[in-house]
Design a protein around this motif. Structure first.
Motif, mmCIF file in Angstrom:
data_model
loop_
_atom_site.group_PDB
_atom_site.id
_atom_site.type_symbol
_atom_site.label_atom_id
_atom_site.label_comp_id
_atom_site.label_asym_id
_atom_site.label_seq_id
_atom_site.Cartn_x
_atom_site.Cartn_y
_atom_site.Cartn_z
ATOM 1 N N VAL A 125 17.499 -2.736 48.452
ATOM 2 C CA VAL A 125 18.884 -3.210 48.411
ATOM 3 C C VAL A 125 18.953 -4.126 47.192
ATOM 4 C CG1 VAL A 125 20.734 -4.414 49.622
ATOM 5 C CG2 VAL A 125 19.036 -3.113 50.940
ATOM 6 N N ALA A 126 19.456 -3.585 46.093
ATOM 7 C CA ALA A 126 19.433 -4.309 44.810
ATOM 8 C C ALA A 126 20.096 -5.683 44.933
ATOM 9 C CB ALA A 126 20.148 -3.486 43.743
ATOM 10 N N PRO A 127 19.661 -6.649 44.136
ATOM 11 C CA PRO A 127 20.257 -7.981 44.195
ATOM 12 C C PRO A 127 21.589 -8.088 43.449
ATOM 13 C CG PRO A 127 18.465 -7.972 42.627
ATOM 14 C CD PRO A 127 18.475 -6.608 43.275
ATOM 15 N N HIS A 128 22.185 -6.949 43.096
ATOM 16 C CA HIS A 128 23.433 -6.977 42.340
ATOM 17 C C HIS A 128 24.245 -5.717 42.588
ATOM 18 C CE1 HIS A 128 21.874 -3.911 39.626
ATOM 19 N NE2 HIS A 128 20.714 -4.525 39.822
ATOM 20 N N ALA A 129 25.535 -5.823 42.298
ATOM 21 C CA ALA A 129 26.435 -4.666 42.289
ATOM 22 C C ALA A 129 27.506 -4.944 41.243
ATOM 23 C CB ALA A 129 27.082 -4.446 43.655
ATOM 24 N N THR A 130 27.899 -3.918 40.502
ATOM 25 C CA THR A 130 28.987 -4.028 39.539
ATOM 26 C C THR A 130 30.082 -3.079 39.983
ATOM 27 O OG1 THR A 130 27.465 -4.621 37.768
ATOM 28 C CG2 THR A 130 29.644 -3.820 37.104
ATOM 29 N N LEU A 131 31.285 -3.620 40.137
ATOM 30 C CA LEU A 131 32.391 -2.887 40.754
ATOM 31 C C LEU A 131 33.627 -2.901 39.870
ATOM 32 C CD1 LEU A 131 31.803 -4.671 44.135
ATOM 33 C CD2 LEU A 131 31.163 -2.324 43.603
ATOM 34 N N PRO A 132 34.415 -1.817 39.898
ATOM 35 C CA PRO A 132 35.620 -1.760 39.073
ATOM 36 C C PRO A 132 36.736 -2.652 39.625
ATOM 37 C CG PRO A 132 35.453 0.205 40.425
ATOM 38 C CD PRO A 132 34.200 -0.586 40.654
ATOM 39 N N VAL A 133 37.465 -3.233 38.699
ATOM 40 C CA VAL A 133 38.645 -4.038 39.022
ATOM 41 C C VAL A 133 39.804 -3.418 38.253
ATOM 42 C CG1 VAL A 133 39.710 -6.320 38.849
ATOM 43 C CG2 VAL A 133 37.250 -6.109 39.332
ATOM 44 N N ILE A 134 40.854 -3.040 38.972
ATOM 45 C CA ILE A 134 42.030 -2.421 38.367
ATOM 46 C C ILE A 134 43.243 -3.290 38.703
ATOM 47 C CG2 ILE A 134 43.485 -0.351 38.206
ATOM 48 C CD1 ILE A 134 40.569 0.062 37.240
ATOM 49 N N ALA A 135 43.964 -3.700 37.669
ATOM 50 C CA ALA A 135 45.145 -4.557 37.833
ATOM 51 C C ALA A 135 44.821 -5.786 38.683
ATOM 52 C CB ALA A 135 46.302 -3.758 38.427
ATOM 53 N N GLY A 136 43.640 -6.340 38.470
ATOM 54 C CA GLY A 136 43.247 -7.564 39.155
ATOM 55 C C GLY A 136 42.722 -7.395 40.561
ATOM 56 N N ARG A 137 42.621 -6.148 41.016
ATOM 57 C CA ARG A 137 42.187 -5.899 42.389
ATOM 58 C C ARG A 137 40.878 -5.111 42.424
ATOM 59 N NH1 ARG A 137 45.589 -6.774 46.516
ATOM 60 N NH2 ARG A 137 44.553 -5.121 47.667
ATOM 61 N N LEU A 138 40.037 -5.476 43.355
ATOM 62 C CA LEU A 138 38.771 -4.789 43.559
ATOM 63 C C LEU A 138 39.053 -3.375 44.041
ATOM 64 C CD1 LEU A 138 35.734 -5.360 43.514
ATOM 65 C CD2 LEU A 138 35.925 -6.179 45.853
ATOM 66 N N GLU A 139 38.471 -2.383 43.369
ATOM 67 C CA GLU A 139 38.698 -0.977 43.703
ATOM 68 C C GLU A 139 37.553 -0.465 44.575
ATOM 69 O OE1 GLU A 139 41.233 1.474 42.868
ATOM 70 O OE2 GLU A 139 42.234 -0.471 42.727
ATOM 71 N N LEU A 140 37.699 -0.665 45.862
ATOM 72 C CA LEU A 140 36.729 -0.166 46.835
ATOM 73 C C LEU A 140 37.338 1.001 47.592
ATOM 74 C CD1 LEU A 140 35.482 -3.542 48.353
ATOM 75 C CD2 LEU A 140 34.240 -2.049 46.779
ATOM 76 N N GLY A 141 36.482 1.843 48.162
ATOM 77 C CA GLY A 141 36.949 2.909 49.033
ATOM 78 C C GLY A 141 37.486 2.324 50.331
ATOM 79 N N THR A 142 38.158 3.142 51.102
ATOM 80 C CA THR A 142 38.843 2.708 52.312
ATOM 81 C C THR A 142 37.966 1.869 53.234
ATOM 82 O OG1 THR A 142 40.245 4.650 52.219
ATOM 83 C CG2 THR A 142 40.109 3.520 54.341
ATOM 84 N N TRP A 143 36.740 2.282 53.466
ATOM 85 C CA TRP A 143 35.883 1.587 54.430
ATOM 86 C C TRP A 143 34.786 0.762 53.761
ATOM 87 C CZ3 TRP A 143 38.537 1.494 58.530
ATOM 88 C CH2 TRP A 143 39.307 2.582 58.905
ATOM 89 N N GLN A 144 34.842 0.586 52.470
ATOM 90 C CA GLN A 144 33.777 -0.140 51.769
ATOM 91 C C GLN A 144 34.019 -1.642 51.745
ATOM 92 O OE1 GLN A 144 33.828 1.931 47.951
ATOM 93 N NE2 GLN A 144 31.872 2.882 48.485
ATOM 94 N N SER A 145 32.930 -2.373 51.923
ATOM 95 C CA SER A 145 32.927 -3.825 51.794
ATOM 96 C C SER A 145 31.736 -4.221 50.923
ATOM 97 C CB SER A 145 32.775 -4.491 53.166
ATOM 98 O OG SER A 145 33.878 -4.204 53.986
ATOM 99 N N VAL A 146 31.853 -5.381 50.278
ATOM 100 C CA VAL A 146 30.765 -5.934 49.476
ATOM 101 C C VAL A 146 30.016 -6.911 50.379
ATOM 102 C CG1 VAL A 146 30.161 -7.215 47.399
ATOM 103 C CG2 VAL A 146 32.218 -5.774 47.431
#
Length: 140
Positions: A99-120
């Motif tokens: 379980v890597a110590p990092h994640a890089t995620l897209p942000v579109i128009a200031g909002r975190l772009e996660l899938g429907t059931w995804q959490s960080v």
């Protein structure tokens, strides 16, 4: 080329048990201030040798399933070369390889772009260290 880099460290208390802690709300609050409606990337990093960052569903059992899988793969027994702290603590030092110590995620128009059931989430199996720092960084 990006115009902005903003970073913040948040303190997370994980308690004295293995845990998956949902950081999504903390990420969204940070982006509300840092991204200001811009596109970019959010990097989530935990600077600890015994914790990781995962993107997964929470609340429906997947978080508990992850901890069970880690216990099955990495039993807390005396097989580990790294020995200090609680019995089997050496396995906690192997967790970040899975379980890597990092994640890089897209942000579109200031909002975190996660899938429907995804959490960080912060994944922490180290019962000896309940105090964690998580660095959130926005580049956009």
């Amino acid at each position: 080329m990006s115009d902005t880099f903003t970073t913040r460290t948040v303190h997370i208390e994980t308690g004295g048990h293995e845990t998956v802690t949902d950081l999504t709300g903390e990420c969204e609050r940070f982006l509300g201030e840092a991204a200001a409606g811009r596109d970019g990337l959010l990097n989530v990093f935990v600077p600890h040798a015994t914790a990781g960052i995962a993107v997964l569903e929470t609340g429906a059992g997947s978080d508990d399933d992850l901890l069970t899988a880690l216990r099955d793969l990495l039993p807390a027994d005396d097989r580990w070369q790294h020995r200090h702290g609680s019995p089997g603590h050496g396995r906690d030092h192997v967790v970040p390889a899975l379980v890597a110590p990092h994640a890089t995620l897209p942000v579109i128009a200031g909002r975190l772009e996660l899938g429907t059931w995804q959490s960080v989430c912060l994944v922490d199996t180290n019962v000896d260290n309940p105090d964690r720092q998580v660095r959130l960084s926005f580049l956009g």
